[in-house]
Write an enzyme that holds these catalytic residues in place. Structure first.
Site, PDB file in Angstrom:
ATOM      1  N   ASP A 111       0.812  -1.213   0.000  1.00 45.56           N
ATOM      2  CA  ASP A 111       0.000   0.000   0.000  1.00 45.56           C
ATOM      3  C   ASP A 111       0.851   1.271   0.000  1.00 45.56           C
ATOM      4  OD1 ASP A 111       1.016  -0.293   2.519  1.00 45.56           O
ATOM      5  OD2 ASP A 111      -0.850   0.132   3.581  1.00 45.56           O
ATOM      6  N   HIS A 164      25.952   1.244 -15.569  1.00 45.68           N
ATOM      7  CA  HIS A 164      24.789   1.663 -14.792  1.00 45.68           C
ATOM      8  C   HIS A 164      24.837   1.044 -13.407  1.00 45.68           C
ATOM      9  CE1 HIS A 164      22.084   2.901 -18.442  1.00 45.68           C
ATOM     10  NE2 HIS A 164      23.116   3.698 -18.247  1.00 45.68           N
ATOM     11  N   ASP A 210      28.292   9.644 -11.340  1.00 43.04           N
ATOM     12  CA  ASP A 210      27.408  10.163 -12.386  1.00 43.04           C
ATOM     13  C   ASP A 210      26.114  10.568 -11.693  1.00 43.04           C
ATOM     14  OD1 ASP A 210      25.623  10.543 -14.508  1.00 43.04           O
ATOM     15  OD2 ASP A 210      26.481   8.928 -15.705  1.00 43.04           O
ATOM     16  N   ASP A 270      23.026  16.350 -15.783  1.00 38.76           N
ATOM     17  CA  ASP A 270      23.590  15.009 -15.952  1.00 38.76           C
ATOM     18  C   ASP A 270      25.100  15.173 -16.060  1.00 38.76           C
ATOM     19  OD1 ASP A 270      24.168  12.386 -16.503  1.00 38.76           O
ATOM     20  OD2 ASP A 270      23.163  12.325 -18.448  1.00 38.76           O
ATOM     21  N   HIS A 273      29.355   2.939 -24.901  1.00 38.43           N
ATOM     22  CA  HIS A 273      28.299   3.914 -25.186  1.00 38.43           C
ATOM     23  C   HIS A 273      28.770   5.008 -26.133  1.00 38.43           C
ATOM     24  CE1 HIS A 273      30.179   6.840 -22.449  1.00 38.43           C
ATOM     25  NE2 HIS A 273      30.341   5.831 -21.599  1.00 38.43           N
ATOM     26  N   HIS A 301      23.988  12.617 -25.398  1.00 37.04           N
ATOM     27  CA  HIS A 301      22.559  12.590 -25.720  1.00 37.04           C
ATOM     28  C   HIS A 301      21.957  13.943 -25.407  1.00 37.04           C
ATOM     29  CE1 HIS A 301      21.892  12.341 -21.355  1.00 37.04           C
ATOM     30  NE2 HIS A 301      22.839  11.404 -21.346  1.00 37.04           N
ATOM     31  N   HIS A 327      17.376  11.758 -20.755  1.00 35.54           N
ATOM     32  CA  HIS A 327      17.569  11.413 -22.165  1.00 35.54           C
ATOM     33  C   HIS A 327      16.418  12.042 -22.922  1.00 35.54           C
ATOM     34  CE1 HIS A 327      20.020   7.963 -20.414  1.00 35.54           C
ATOM     35  NE2 HIS A 327      20.859   8.670 -21.139  1.00 35.54           N
ATOM     36  N   GLU A 378      30.126  12.945 -22.998  1.00 32.89           N
ATOM     37  CA  GLU A 378      30.495  12.058 -21.900  1.00 32.89           C
ATOM     38  C   GLU A 378      31.263  10.810 -22.353  1.00 32.89           C
ATOM     39  OE1 GLU A 378      27.212   9.707 -20.304  1.00 32.89           O
ATOM     40  OE2 GLU A 378      25.821  10.906 -21.492  1.00 32.89           O
ATOM     41  N   TYR A 408      36.554   1.971 -19.939  1.00 33.31           N
ATOM     42  CA  TYR A 408      36.217   1.061 -18.853  1.00 33.31           C
ATOM     43  C   TYR A 408      36.947  -0.262 -19.066  1.00 33.31           C
ATOM     44  CZ  TYR A 408      32.487   4.482 -19.256  1.00 33.31           C
ATOM     45  OH  TYR A 408      31.790   5.656 -19.400  1.00 33.31           O
ATOM     46  N   ARG A 438      34.994   8.201 -16.668  1.00 36.15           N
ATOM     47  CA  ARG A 438      34.074   8.949 -17.525  1.00 36.15           C
ATOM     48  C   ARG A 438      34.081  10.399 -17.075  1.00 36.15           C
ATOM     49  NH1 ARG A 438      30.064   5.910 -17.198  1.00 36.15           N
ATOM     50  NH2 ARG A 438      28.643   6.877 -15.690  1.00 36.15           N
ATOM     51  N   GLU A 469      31.764  13.820 -17.887  1.00 39.23           N
ATOM     52  CA  GLU A 469      30.525  14.227 -18.569  1.00 39.23           C
ATOM     53  C   GLU A 469      30.156  15.652 -18.192  1.00 39.23           C
ATOM     54  OE1 GLU A 469      25.895  12.674 -19.046  1.00 39.23           O
ATOM     55  OE2 GLU A 469      27.119  11.995 -17.355  1.00 39.23           O
TER      56      GLU A 469
END
Length: 483
Positions: free
Chosen positions: A71, A274, A291, A303, A384, A388, A395, A419, A423, A441, A443
């Site tokens: 609930d 991710h 990130d 971002d 990647h 974007h 996105h 970005e 890796y 990374r 970005e």
């Protein structure tokens, strides 16, 4: 379409004496509202959408609350396209644009206020004793500059929508999807997809107000990264979730929330694109990839990614990898300007990464061969693309046609991320042992200007030397609370 009371299985059966007692003795506090300053922006967007579909009925829902467990619901966030056109934040609302002599009449069908005129104010989980004072239809109309009607009046409107002359933004509200009959399913779906496509393409070019919203979210994000750096020890481990939580505090204080699940990856976790479980700990001597982005009060989101050495100083090999990624990002930024193909920015960034991988002795072929469409083996270490679109979605503009987005050219007013990353997975036997578990990374969020681009997140350093100095300065300043 009726509003169903929201109750739970464990709600008691109240005796009549209690019900009578609850129905009296309440003062009704007036709610002072005025038009939101951004109302003209929403009206302008609805007018542009109306112009794209003359003579057709357009139906855009906000979406429904989603159950998290039993609930309890997830915090509600309206559908981005719905909010882009209305500014309304409530669940179950539906914007309907109906043809008129001047284009379209816009009506927002939304919940009635659960005031103290009925028992719903204390029995319904959407009642005011449960969620606080809500707007009347008139108050919401004043605030949004938009005609409103009770959600209960929506059913007949949907049922009598003309087949072949109605488009629905589907996938947000199952009740709406079911109510608007798809008379010719195979032909209706492209019509609905075209509505989603047009809204996405309207969102490509940001106006001054939108840029200001993005800048505010990005500025809050910069502060959030500073907050995290100030509590990141150089000589001992802390949980990734501590850092996630520190940034989340800034996001809730300075904005609406985080714009997406924060990625806080230390050591090998930095190589997982991710990584949102954030169950690890930092380790001195390793890199920490973060990130994270604040979603602002009007739902525009930042971002941003930064990779920092936990100890405060990059090792020579970490610095070499970092500098390759930084060079790739800078090359991409230098390439951005109106008229440049989105794919050309991608190729520019990727070539810089491929050249760096060649310098590291990892490429099994030449840079030119690695860059060919028949090979792309460099992508083993950078799965990647370069970036974007960014806006009211992290996105943004996802339903735009490829020829206006990924296969198209950049235009002044676009906001996008740059970005690139490298890796090296911990289990990758094609790289030297000292590279395994290293992920980097960088970005930033950039605005395409008349002659190039402007880095909206320039408040955070990017080069390896600047990152080390920045981290030292933040640690010297010490922890702080938002305020």
């Amino acid at each position: 379409m009726s509003e169903q009371p929201k109750t739970e299985s464990h709600d008691p059966d109240f005796p009549e004496a209690f019900l009578q007692f609850m129905r009296s003795g309440w003062r009704d506090e007036p709610l002072v509202v005025g038009p939101l300053p951004e109302v003209p922006n929403y009206a302008k967007r609805r007018a542009a959408l109306s112009e794209a579909f003359p003579g057709e009925t357009l139906i855009i829902p906000s979406g429904n609350e989603k159950v998290r467990a039993n609930d309890t619901d997830y915090p509600f966030r309206p559908g981005s396209d719905f909010f882009y056109l209305t500014g309304d934040r409530d669940p179950d609302s539906v914007l309907v644009l109906r043809p008129s002599g001047s284009g379209h009449d816009a009506v927002l069908f939304t919940r009635e206020r659960n005031s103290k005129e009925t028992d719903r104010f204390f029995r319904d989980r959407n009642g005011e004793l449960w969620i606080g004072r809500t707007h009347t239809l008139a108050e919401k109309s004043t605030e949004l500059g938009l005609e409103t009607a009770s959600l209960g009046a929506l059913g007949p409107v949907l049922a009598h929508s003309a087949p072949g002359r109605t488009r629905v933004l589907r996938g947000l509200d199952a009740n709406v999807d079911r109510a608007v009959l798809a008379y010719e399913p195979d032909r209706e779906k492209p019509r609905d997809r075209e509505l989603a496509r047009v809204v996405s393409e309207l969102k490509l070019v940001k106006d001054e107000w939108e840029i200001a919203q993005l800048q505010a979210a990005i500025d809050a994000t910069v502060s959030g990264f500073e907050d995290v750096a100030r509590v990141l020890p150089a000589d001992r481990s802390v949980k990734e979730r501590l850092l996630e939580g520190v940034f989340g505090l800034r996001a809730r204080h300075d904005g609406n929330d985080v714009g997406y699940s924060s990625i806080v990856g230390s050591g090998p976790h930095a190589t997982i694109l991710h990584w949102i479980r954030n169950t690890g700990v930092t380790t001195p001597g390793e890199l920490l990839l973060m990130d994270m982005g604040v979603e602002g009060h009007n739902l525009y989101t930042a971002d941003v990614t930064r990779t920092v050495p936990v100890s405060g100083t990059f090792t020579p090999l970490q610095r070499q990898v970092y500098d390759i990624v930084h060079a790739s990002q800078q090359a991409g930024m230098d390439a951005i300007k109106p008229g440049v193909a989105f794919k050309d920015v991608h190729r520019t960034c990727m070539r810089a990464l491929a050249e760096g991988l060649h310098d590291l002795g990892l490429l099994p072929v030449s840079v030119d061969e690695a860059m060919s469409e028949k090979s792309t083996v460099y992508r083993r270490w950078t799965l990647h693309g370069f970036g974007h679109m960014l806006g009211i979605d992290v996105h943004d503009c996802a339903n735009a046609r490829s020829e206006t987005y990924r296969d198209g050219q950049l235009q002044e007013g676009y906001v996008l991320t740059v970005e690139p990353g490298l890796y090296f997975q911990a289990e990758d036997e094609l790289v030297p042992a000292e590279l395994r578990g290293v992920g980097v990374r960088i970005e930033d969020d950039v605005l395409v200007t008349a002659d190039g681009c402007r880095n909206l997140s320039a408040g955070l350093p990017r080069s390896s030397d600047e990152v080390e100095k920045w981290l030292a300065a933040q640690r010297e300043a010490g922890p702080r609370l938002p305020g």
